[in-house]
Design a protein around this motif. Structure first.
Motif, PDB file in Angstrom:
ATOM      1  N   THR A   1      -0.153  -0.326   3.402  1.00 22.54           N
ATOM      2  CA  THR A   1       1.233   0.160   3.547  1.00 22.54           C
ATOM      3  C   THR A   1       1.991   0.057   2.228  1.00 22.54           C
ATOM      4  O   THR A   1       2.594   1.025   1.755  1.00 22.54           O
TER       5      THR A   1
ATOM      6  N   SER B   1      -5.332  -2.669   5.395  1.00 23.03           N
ATOM      7  CA  SER B   1      -4.044  -1.989   5.445  1.00 23.03           C
ATOM      8  C   SER B   1      -3.596  -1.692   4.012  1.00 23.03           C
ATOM      9  O   SER B   1      -3.930  -2.427   3.084  1.00 23.03           O
TER      10      SER B   1
ATOM     11  N   GLU C   1       8.345  -4.409   2.308  1.00 22.42           N
ATOM     12  CA  GLU C   1       7.036  -5.081   2.270  1.00 22.42           C
ATOM     13  C   GLU C   1       7.077  -6.330   1.378  1.00 22.42           C
ATOM     14  O   GLU C   1       6.276  -7.243   1.549  1.00 22.42           O
TER      15      GLU C   1
ATOM     16  N   GLU D   1       0.089   6.566   6.294  1.00 23.42           N
ATOM     17  CA  GLU D   1      -0.490   5.674   5.285  1.00 23.42           C
ATOM     18  C   GLU D   1      -1.578   6.410   4.495  1.00 23.42           C
ATOM     19  O   GLU D   1      -1.619   6.339   3.266  1.00 23.42           O
TER      20      GLU D   1
ATOM     21  N   GLU E   1       2.400   6.478  11.862  1.00 21.87           N
ATOM     22  CA  GLU E   1       2.369   5.554  10.712  1.00 21.87           C
ATOM     23  C   GLU E   1       0.978   5.476  10.091  1.00 21.87           C
ATOM     24  O   GLU E   1       0.856   5.403   8.874  1.00 21.87           O
TER      25      GLU E   1
END
Ligand SMILES: Cc1cc2nc3c(=O)[nH]c(=O)nc-3n(C[C@H](O)[C@H](O)[C@H](O)COP(=O)(O)OP(=O)(O)OC[C@H]3O[C@@H](n4cnc5c(N)ncnc54)[C@H](O)[C@@H]3O)c2cc1C
Length: 328
Positions: free
Chosen positions: A262, A260, A325, A189, A185
């Motif tokens: 994502t 992050s 998300e 990303e 993951e």
């Protein structure tokens, strides 16, 4: 060029993105840049983020100077979008693991020296069973295929990898056993957000060439750029380019700040790939029949662009990630 790091031996992503856009602008060989992407985001990045000191000493120098070619082997014949349904097994054995299974559609598989192979310790455990392994291509039990014939990115050799009783030592585990989904993951990303940086360079060239062509090509006694249908099409290509660049650069800024990304990476991947295909189609339209000839870049740019709707997660999968998300 020396690329500055973010202090944790990871080069600044914003700089890598700028370099990739420059390379995309400067070459017609998007297959070469696509292989470079697989090498960078899915082999080098996981090594830098999760490698042991020994692994980081052993592989990155060769990956950086080009003596080693890296590949990422996750997709299987029955596990594409549903990647954690993978069946390639990792069976613990004395001092290591036996790997068995088949990986397919692997960029650079026919030429790779080092592969990040994802396998499961327990098929029923889904993501919790996945483990990442560093597998050298000449390891006994590794069998590659010749390159598949595909519609675009033709200079990026794609193939299949068969693992049959392939024994790797414990020291080949990248990250921790059962934590391969974390490696996957985090590399994804980076890849989702940045794999299309080179395409920005192509889109930039497409706008420049379209403007030039629309000024010079005369039909009905005037340059075709004087027809609003043509000039607006080029204006839309410019809007797509600028929006795409901003979305990709946002990934660089977020990752360089240790944040992050994502949601943002999925937004960038979805928008840029769809924009790239649309602008490549418009570039063919603007050239007329000339753009349809195989000898002209517009035709192969469109074929290259179509792959972007599929790799690193299809557009449908990016929609799913964005919806998830957003809490849907
Ligand atoms: C040029 C290229 C290079 C690649 N390089 C690599 C590589 O280096 N390493 C590697 O491991 N893999 C690689 N791949 C494989 C790639 O990761 C897969 O193609 C991708 O994950 C999609 O899987 P699939 O092809 O099996 O399609 P499938 O998963 O079978 O999907 C088929 C269709 O169903 C849709 N679909 C599936 N699930 C859902 C869902 N939940 N919701 C909505 N729609 C859905 C998809 O969007 C698609 O339209 C590459 C692919 C391409 C095209």
């Amino acid at each position: 060029m020396a690329i500055p790091t973010n202090g944790d031996s990871m080069p600044r992503l914003s700089d890598l993105i700028a370099v990739m856009e420059g390379l995309g602008y400067g070459t017609d060989d998007q297959g070469l840049l696509f292989s470079l992407n697989a090498h960078l985001w899915r082999t080098m990045v996981p090594l830098v983020l999760y490698g042991t000191p020994e692994q980081r000493e052993r592989y990155p120098p060769g990956l950086a100077d080009g003596t080693l070619i890296g590949a990422n082997a996750s997709t299987e014949p029955e596990a594409g979008s549903d990647i954690y349904a993978m069946k390639t097994s990792a069976r613990p054995a004395e001092g290591g693991y036996f790997l068995n299974g088949t990986k397919t559609y692997i960029t650079s598989a026919p030429v790779a020296d080092l592969m990040v192979v994802y396998a499961t310790l327990d098929e029923k455990a889904g993501p919790l069973g996945i483990t990442a392994f560093l597998v050298e291509a000449d390891t006994p039990g590794v069998q590659g295929s010749s390159a598949f014939d595909k519609m675009g990115l033709r200079t990026a050799a794609m193939g299949l990898i068969d693992l049959r009783g392939c024994w790797v030592a414990d020291s080949a585990v990248l990250g921790r056993p059962g934590r391969g989904s974390q490696v996957f993951e985090s590399a994804m990303e980076y890849e989702r957000g940045s794999i299309l940086a080179a395409c920005l360079g192509v889109m930039r060239r497409q706008v420049e060439k379209a403007v030039d062509h629309a000024r010079r090509r005369q039909q009905f006694g005037q340059p075709i750029g004087k027809f609003q249908a043509v000039s607006h099409r080029i204006a839309d290509m410019k809007v797509r380019l600028d929006a795409a660049r901003a979305l990709v650069q946002r990934i660089g800024e977020l990752k360089d700040q240790g944040e992050s990304a994502t949601l943002e990476a999925a937004v960038a991947k979805l928008f840029v790939s769809e924009a790239y295909v649309q602008s490549s189609l418009d570039a063919v339209r603007l050239q007329g029949a000339k753009g349809y000839l195989s000898e002209n870049p517009e035709s192969w740019q469109l074929r290259d662009a179509i792959g972007s709707l599929l790799y690193s997660g299809t557009s449908d999968i990016q929609h799913n990630i964005i919806a998830r998300e957003l809490g849907l």
